[in-house]
Design a protein around this motif. Structure first.
Motif, mmCIF file in Angstrom:
data_model
loop_
_atom_site.group_PDB
_atom_site.id
_atom_site.type_symbol
_atom_site.label_atom_id
_atom_site.label_comp_id
_atom_site.label_asym_id
_atom_site.label_seq_id
_atom_site.Cartn_x
_atom_site.Cartn_y
_atom_site.Cartn_z
ATOM 1 N N THR A 258 -0.096 16.776 3.657
ATOM 2 C CA THR A 258 -1.165 16.620 4.642
ATOM 3 C C THR A 258 -0.560 16.501 6.030
ATOM 4 O O THR A 258 0.670 16.414 6.202
ATOM 5 N N ALA A 294 -8.818 19.163 2.148
ATOM 6 C CA ALA A 294 -7.426 19.274 1.697
ATOM 7 C C ALA A 294 -6.855 20.675 1.914
ATOM 8 O O ALA A 294 -5.698 20.809 2.348
ATOM 9 N N GLU A 297 -5.810 20.964 5.635
ATOM 10 C CA GLU A 297 -4.618 20.173 5.969
ATOM 11 C C GLU A 297 -3.358 20.787 5.371
ATOM 12 O O GLU A 297 -2.307 20.836 6.015
#
Length: 401
Positions: A258, A294, A297
């Motif tokens: 991330t 997600a 990122e």
């Protein structure tokens, strides 16, 4: 004129019907009785003709029906044969089943109208209820077989359509499977390149520096960096190979990278690029409270990682700037700039796979990507290499908890 070769089943039907008809004629079994205007031997004319037309019931169904209709019209004026009527009924059935679609639609309607006309006509002529039997026989040898043939043909066409749909479904499933395999292989290639290329590039650069410089301190520092990147690269490779080998699905997947790891990523690049005269700066102006999906990122992290790797491999001395921002939560923008030009000293070779991988990641998220030389901002001359990716953020992202 040459006739097509008849089907062996049609030959058998014709032979059996002809033999049965001749047997009944020889025994004196007739349908019209002894009051027919024509002699008994004329019964054999429609019988033989219809037996011959049975050979064409599949290959030339319309021709067989037209000629069979002419033959069966003669039969009422003879003592008659039940076999002739049965063969004509079979020819009508075959014309609907094996004939063209237009004939299959018209024959049941036509035979129905003929049956109705014959029934009404004989009732008006004879004025007796027994005239209904003539209409019934006409329907049994014409309209009944035509309707049965239409039902059989519809069932066959439905079965063929179902078979074609099943084949198309199987073909689409195979295409989906092939596309899924290709997509998975591309994803694995991107992950492998992004995880390992950074470490291998650092190893290549520092090993070249250690071999080219006759300085103990520099050599020791280069070997230290080589060892660290070797250990980390091997760990990444083992983790990836373990995920590929594990088919049970019981193991927990590794956490996806991330943007929280950008600081560590820039620190690692700072260590690997120090010998090349590079400095690394992270300028993160995102809203810290905003939570990103997600996939967004992870794509942003990999783009920064690959851009830093390329800078270490190719950039000349100067500052490498990483900028991350979000436009009111609608899109995440990642920009990495590095000095552009030929630099002295060791360089690691490149294959262009990194740029392709970044483009693919951005395309999967329907974003925009650009990479190439650009004018250096502010005063001064020269160029920089700029990588810029804009990743849209879906509106239905989960709120932060």
């Amino acid at each position: 004129m040459s006739f097509p070769r008849p089907h062996r089943d049609d030959v058998l039907i014709a032979a059996v019907c002809l033999f049965g008809g001749l047997l009944l004629w020889s025994l004196g079994v007739h349908t019209n009785g002894p009051y027919a205007p024509l002699p008994s031997w004329v019964t054999l004319v429609p019988l033989v003709a219809l037996a011959g037309l049975e050979l064409l019931r599949r290959t030339m169904p319309r021709t067989a029906l037209i000629a069979g209709t002419a033959a069966v019209v003669v039969d009422p004026f003879t003592p008659g044969s039940i076999v002739s009527l049965l063969m004509f009924a079979d020819i009508v059935y075959a014309a609907v089943v094996y004939g063209p679609p237009a004939s299959a639609r018209r024959i049941p309607v036509t035979t129905g109208m003929i049956t109705l006309a014959v029934t009404i006509g004989f009732l008006a002529w004879l004025r007796e209820p027994s005239a209904l039997l003539i209409g019934l026989v006409t329907g049994l040898v014409s309209f009944g077989p035509a309707t049965t043939g239409a039902i059989v043909r519809n069932h066959r066409e439905a079965a063929e359509a179902a078979r074609l749909r099943a084949e198309q479904t199987a073909l689409l499933a195979e295409m989906d499977r092939t596309q899924a395999v290709v997509a998975e292989r591309a994803r694995m290639a991107r992950e492998l390149h992004d995880m390992v290329a950074n470490h291998l590039s650092a190893i290549a650069i520092h090993s070249t520096a250690a071999l080219s410089l006759d300085d103990a301190a520099t050599t020791r520092q280069a070997l230290t960096v080589i060892r660290e990147n070797s250990v980390e690269g091997l760990a990444e490779m083992r983790r990836l190979i373990g995920l590929l080998r594990d088919s049970s699905g019981d193991a927990e997947p590794a956490a996806a990278p991330t943007l929280a790891g950008l600081d560590a990523l820039v620190d690692q690049a700072r260590t690997n690029g120090a010998s090349s005269g590079l400095t690394f700066t992270l300028h993160d102006v995102r809203e810290q409270a905003a939570r990103l999906p997600a996939p967004v990122e992870m794509a942003a992290y990999r783009i920064v990682q690959e851009s830093l790797t390329n800078a270490i491999k190719h950039a000349e001395e100067g500052e490498v700037l990483v900028e991350v921002s979000n436009d009111g939560g609608r899109a995440l923008t990642v920009t990495v700039t590095s000095p552009f030009g030929r630099r002295p000293g060791p360089r690691a070779p490149g294959s262009g796979a990194g740029l392709v991988g970044m483009q693919e990641r951005v395309a999967l998220l329907d974003g925009t990507f650009e990479a190439g030389p650009a004018a250096r901002p502010g005063p001064g001359t020269g160029k920089i290499w700029r990588v810029r990716a804009e990743l849209p953020v879906p509106d239905d992202k989960e709120p932060s908890g």
